[in-house]
Design a protein around this motif. Structure first.
Motif, PDB file in Angstrom:
ATOM      1  N   VAL A  57      31.854  47.114  35.535  1.00 45.46           N
ATOM      2  CA  VAL A  57      32.322  46.076  36.461  1.00 45.46           C
ATOM      3  C   VAL A  57      33.663  46.520  37.025  1.00 45.46           C
ATOM      4  O   VAL A  57      34.580  46.858  36.272  1.00 45.46           O
ATOM      5  CB  VAL A  57      32.479  44.711  35.751  1.00 45.46           C
ATOM      6  N   VAL A  58      33.752  46.547  38.353  1.00 43.27           N
ATOM      7  CA  VAL A  58      35.005  46.875  39.032  1.00 43.27           C
ATOM      8  C   VAL A  58      35.353  45.696  39.917  1.00 43.27           C
ATOM      9  O   VAL A  58      34.529  45.268  40.740  1.00 43.27           O
ATOM     10  CB  VAL A  58      34.875  48.149  39.893  1.00 43.27           C
ATOM     11  N   LEU A  59      36.540  45.143  39.746  1.00 42.14           N
ATOM     12  CA  LEU A  59      36.908  44.013  40.591  1.00 42.14           C
ATOM     13  C   LEU A  59      38.143  44.340  41.424  1.00 42.14           C
ATOM     14  O   LEU A  59      39.026  45.072  40.990  1.00 42.14           O
ATOM     15  CB  LEU A  59      37.109  42.741  39.762  1.00 42.14           C
ATOM     16  N   PHE A  60      38.137  43.811  42.639  1.00 37.76           N
ATOM     17  CA  PHE A  60      39.212  44.031  43.590  1.00 37.76           C
ATOM     18  C   PHE A  60      39.854  42.704  43.951  1.00 37.76           C
ATOM     19  O   PHE A  60      39.169  41.761  44.358  1.00 37.76           O
ATOM     20  CB  PHE A  60      38.690  44.702  44.866  1.00 37.76           C
ATOM     21  N   GLU A  61      41.160  42.656  43.789  1.00 36.56           N
ATOM     22  CA  GLU A  61      41.937  41.499  44.197  1.00 36.56           C
ATOM     23  C   GLU A  61      43.107  41.975  45.063  1.00 36.56           C
ATOM     24  O   GLU A  61      43.467  43.157  45.071  1.00 36.56           O
ATOM     25  CB  GLU A  61      42.464  40.742  42.974  1.00 36.56           C
ATOM     26  N   GLY A  62      43.694  41.045  45.780  1.00 37.60           N
ATOM     27  CA  GLY A  62      44.825  41.342  46.649  1.00 37.60           C
ATOM     28  C   GLY A  62      44.919  40.301  47.734  1.00 37.60           C
ATOM     29  O   GLY A  62      44.012  39.471  47.907  1.00 37.60           O
ATOM     30  N   ARG A  63      45.996  40.341  48.468  1.00 41.32           N
ATOM     31  CA  ARG A  63      46.166  39.381  49.559  1.00 41.32           C
ATOM     32  C   ARG A  63      45.130  39.638  50.647  1.00 41.32           C
ATOM     33  O   ARG A  63      44.490  40.694  50.688  1.00 41.32           O
ATOM     34  CB  ARG A  63      47.564  39.537  50.175  1.00 41.32           C
ATOM     35  N   ASP A  64      44.997  38.670  51.548  1.00 39.01           N
ATOM     36  CA  ASP A  64      44.162  38.876  52.724  1.00 39.01           C
ATOM     37  C   ASP A  64      44.720  40.048  53.524  1.00 39.01           C
ATOM     38  O   ASP A  64      45.935  40.199  53.674  1.00 39.01           O
ATOM     39  CB  ASP A  64      44.133  37.614  53.586  1.00 39.01           C
ATOM     40  N   ALA A  65      43.818  40.895  54.009  1.00 38.82           N
ATOM     41  CA  ALA A  65      44.146  42.092  54.791  1.00 38.82           C
ATOM     42  C   ALA A  65      44.781  43.196  53.955  1.00 38.82           C
ATOM     43  O   ALA A  65      45.381  44.115  54.493  1.00 38.82           O
ATOM     44  CB  ALA A  65      45.054  41.757  55.980  1.00 38.82           C
ATOM     45  N   ALA A  66      44.589  43.139  52.635  1.00 38.48           N
ATOM     46  CA  ALA A  66      45.131  44.201  51.781  1.00 38.48           C
ATOM     47  C   ALA A  66      44.280  45.460  51.822  1.00 38.48           C
ATOM     48  O   ALA A  66      44.727  46.519  51.385  1.00 38.48           O
ATOM     49  CB  ALA A  66      45.259  43.709  50.338  1.00 38.48           C
ATOM     50  N   GLY A  67      43.046  45.359  52.317  1.00 35.76           N
ATOM     51  CA  GLY A  67      42.187  46.535  52.422  1.00 35.76           C
ATOM     52  C   GLY A  67      41.073  46.594  51.398  1.00 35.76           C
ATOM     53  O   GLY A  67      40.488  47.654  51.174  1.00 35.76           O
ATOM     54  N   LYS A  68      40.733  45.459  50.780  1.00 34.98           N
ATOM     55  CA  LYS A  68      39.693  45.445  49.753  1.00 34.98           C
ATOM     56  C   LYS A  68      38.334  45.862  50.327  1.00 34.98           C
ATOM     57  O   LYS A  68      37.643  46.694  49.744  1.00 34.98           O
ATOM     58  CB  LYS A  68      39.595  44.052  49.131  1.00 34.98           C
ATOM     59  N   GLY A  69      37.969  45.266  51.452  1.00 36.45           N
ATOM     60  CA  GLY A  69      36.651  45.547  52.021  1.00 36.45           C
ATOM     61  C   GLY A  69      36.477  47.001  52.412  1.00 36.45           C
ATOM     62  O   GLY A  69      35.430  47.603  52.153  1.00 36.45           O
ATOM     63  N   GLY A  70      37.504  47.602  53.026  1.00 39.90           N
ATOM     64  CA  GLY A  70      37.412  48.999  53.425  1.00 39.90           C
ATOM     65  C   GLY A  70      37.331  49.932  52.233  1.00 39.90           C
ATOM     66  O   GLY A  70      36.618  50.946  52.265  1.00 39.90           O
ATOM     67  N   THR A  71      38.041  49.605  51.172  1.00 35.67           N
ATOM     68  CA  THR A  71      37.997  50.420  49.962  1.00 35.67           C
ATOM     69  C   THR A  71      36.621  50.340  49.310  1.00 35.67           C
ATOM     70  O   THR A  71      36.054  51.359  48.893  1.00 35.67           O
ATOM     71  CB  THR A  71      39.076  49.969  48.965  1.00 35.67           C
ATOM     72  N   ARG A  85      26.224  47.731  43.187  1.00 37.43           N
ATOM     73  CA  ARG A  85      26.016  46.438  43.837  1.00 37.43           C
ATOM     74  C   ARG A  85      27.365  45.775  44.115  1.00 37.43           C
ATOM     75  O   ARG A  85      28.282  45.852  43.297  1.00 37.43           O
ATOM     76  CB  ARG A  85      25.176  45.509  42.963  1.00 37.43           C
ATOM     77  N   VAL A  86      27.464  45.116  45.263  1.00 35.05           N
ATOM     78  CA  VAL A  86      28.691  44.402  45.630  1.00 35.05           C
ATOM     79  C   VAL A  86      28.431  42.908  45.517  1.00 35.05           C
ATOM     80  O   VAL A  86      27.440  42.391  46.052  1.00 35.05           O
ATOM     81  CB  VAL A  86      29.138  44.749  47.061  1.00 35.05           C
ATOM     82  N   ALA A  87      29.321  42.222  44.810  1.00 31.91           N
ATOM     83  CA  ALA A  87      29.247  40.762  44.664  1.00 31.91           C
ATOM     84  C   ALA A  87      30.447  40.158  45.384  1.00 31.91           C
ATOM     85  O   ALA A  87      31.584  40.338  44.953  1.00 31.91           O
ATOM     86  CB  ALA A  87      29.232  40.361  43.197  1.00 31.91           C
ATOM     87  N   ALA A  88      30.180  39.509  46.506  1.00 34.54           N
ATOM     88  CA  ALA A  88      31.232  38.821  47.266  1.00 34.54           C
ATOM     89  C   ALA A  88      30.814  37.361  47.372  1.00 34.54           C
ATOM     90  O   ALA A  88      30.122  36.968  48.318  1.00 34.54           O
ATOM     91  CB  ALA A  88      31.409  39.453  48.646  1.00 34.54           C
ATOM     92  N   LEU A  89      31.208  36.581  46.395  1.00 38.14           N
ATOM     93  CA  LEU A  89      30.706  35.215  46.291  1.00 38.14           C
ATOM     94  C   LEU A  89      31.378  34.295  47.311  1.00 38.14           C
ATOM     95  O   LEU A  89      32.583  34.370  47.531  1.00 38.14           O
ATOM     96  CB  LEU A  89      30.939  34.670  44.880  1.00 38.14           C
ATOM     97  N   PRO A  90      30.590  33.407  47.940  1.00 34.80           N
ATOM     98  CA  PRO A  90      31.178  32.415  48.845  1.00 34.80           C
ATOM     99  C   PRO A  90      31.849  31.302  48.046  1.00 34.80           C
ATOM    100  O   PRO A  90      31.864  31.322  46.809  1.00 34.80           O
ATOM    101  CB  PRO A  90      29.959  31.889  49.605  1.00 34.80           C
ATOM    102  N   ALA A  91      32.385  30.321  48.751  1.00 41.66           N
ATOM    103  CA  ALA A  91      32.960  29.160  48.071  1.00 41.66           C
ATOM    104  C   ALA A  91      31.882  28.490  47.220  1.00 41.66           C
ATOM    105  O   ALA A  91      30.703  28.472  47.594  1.00 41.66           O
ATOM    106  CB  ALA A  91      33.508  28.174  49.095  1.00 41.66           C
ATOM    107  N   PRO A  92      32.234  27.955  46.063  1.00 46.16           N
ATOM    108  CA  PRO A  92      31.220  27.363  45.183  1.00 46.16           C
ATOM    109  C   PRO A  92      30.545  26.153  45.819  1.00 46.16           C
ATOM    110  O   PRO A  92      31.171  25.384  46.556  1.00 46.16           O
ATOM    111  CB  PRO A  92      32.016  26.969  43.948  1.00 46.16           C
ATOM    112  N   SER A  93      29.260  26.016  45.531  1.00 47.97           N
ATOM    113  CA  SER A  93      28.511  24.848  45.998  1.00 47.97           C
ATOM    114  C   SER A  93      28.904  23.638  45.155  1.00 47.97           C
ATOM    115  O   SER A  93      29.613  23.749  44.149  1.00 47.97           O
ATOM    116  CB  SER A  93      27.011  25.110  45.867  1.00 47.97           C
TER     117      SER A  93
END
Length: 280
Positions: A57-71, A85-93
């Motif tokens: 499991v590798v998790l990426f955190e950081g501020r908005d526009a920190a470059g998580k998606g590009g990395t 596999r990439v898990a990008a969960l939306p807001a919880p239901s």
């Protein structure tokens, strides 16, 4: 060259010549050469994960526009989505809001032979939920108290857990937000939450500091990546990920293409079908 091409070329030139903290941005050719080397190593890692049944499991955190998606894209673009596999969960239901907080993340954890990359993770509670008032202070403190134990349960079961924090500076974040505002290809990346996060810079800084103080431990450390230069950040992050996992380089078995059988051969040229107009 039309106006669009000229604009894109100018953007590339500006991007390569712009100064960042600590020096100049990494040149595109250098970046692409080094990225290719690292992606070859990621393919070896993929083979090792498949053959050994490793779970990562590798998790990426950081501020908005920190470059998580590009990395994350740089990591996954040359490997199999069945392994990485990439898990990008939306807001919880509404239903998920009534579950145990960590429950919906567990559903995405890896089986044998898989690497799961979380684009934001359960640490939302320590970041956006705290800053935006989506959780109470009691809920945040309970999260801090339980999180290290939860992660030790994960690693105790044999899963490797790697935590990355991408650290972007104030001026670079502003530059990236402004680029998104004026570029129709990137405007989709902006949301009201992103704009509000920009306004609350120091609130996010305090939330980050509290998160690191509570969850950056010797056995479950945070690996902080300077991300003002996106290219350097991607290379440094991938190189460090490879360093943390004791994989072995395993060349793929050689493959020889067989001769095509001519049994039941016929003229299989498509005729009188709806081909897409060839505009290019």
């Amino acid at each position: 060259m039309d106006e669009t091409d000229q604009g894109l070329l100018a953007e590339v030139r500006d991007d390569e010549s712009e100064q960042v903290a600590g020096g100049r941005r990494l040149k595109r050719k250098t970046y692409e050469r080094e990225l290719h080397k690292l992606q070859v190593q990621l393919s070896y890692l993929q083979t090792w994960v498949r053959e050994t049944g490793a779970r990562i499991v590798v998790l990426f955190e950081g501020r908005d526009a920190a470059g998580k998606g590009g990395t994350i894209k740089a990591i996954t673009e040359r490997v199999s989505p069945r392994v990485f596999r990439v898990a990008a969960l939306p807001a919880p239901s509404d239903r998920e809001k009534t579950q145990l907080y960590l429950q919906r993340y567990l559903a995405h954890f890896p089986a044998a032979g898989e690497v799961v990359i979380f684009d934001r993770s359960w640490y939302n509670r320590a970041g956006v939920e705290t800053v935006m008032g989506f959780c109470s202070e009691a809920e945040r403190q309970r999260f801090f108290a339980l999180c290290p134990s939860f992660e030790r349960v994960i690693t105790g079961s044999g899963i490797r857990l790697v935590k990355f924090w991408l650290e972007v500076g104030r001026h670079e974040q502003r530059r990236r937000f402004e680029a998104r505002i004026h570029d129709p290809l990137r405007q989709w990346k902006l949301s009201p939450m992103d704009i509000e996060s920009y306004r609350r810079w120091y609130d996010y800084s305090r939330a980050r500091d509290a998160m690191l103080a509570a969850t950056d431990t010797e056995d479950l450390p945070w690996h902080v990546v300077r991300s003002d230069d996106k290219r350097r950040a991607r290379l440094n992050c991938i190189a460090h990920l490879l360093h943390l996992i004791p994989y072995e380089e395993r060349e793929a078995e050689p493959v020889d293409l067989p001769k095509r059988s001519k049994k039941n051969a016929y003229d299989d040229t498509l005729r009188n079908r709806r081909f897409v107009p060839e505009l290019y």
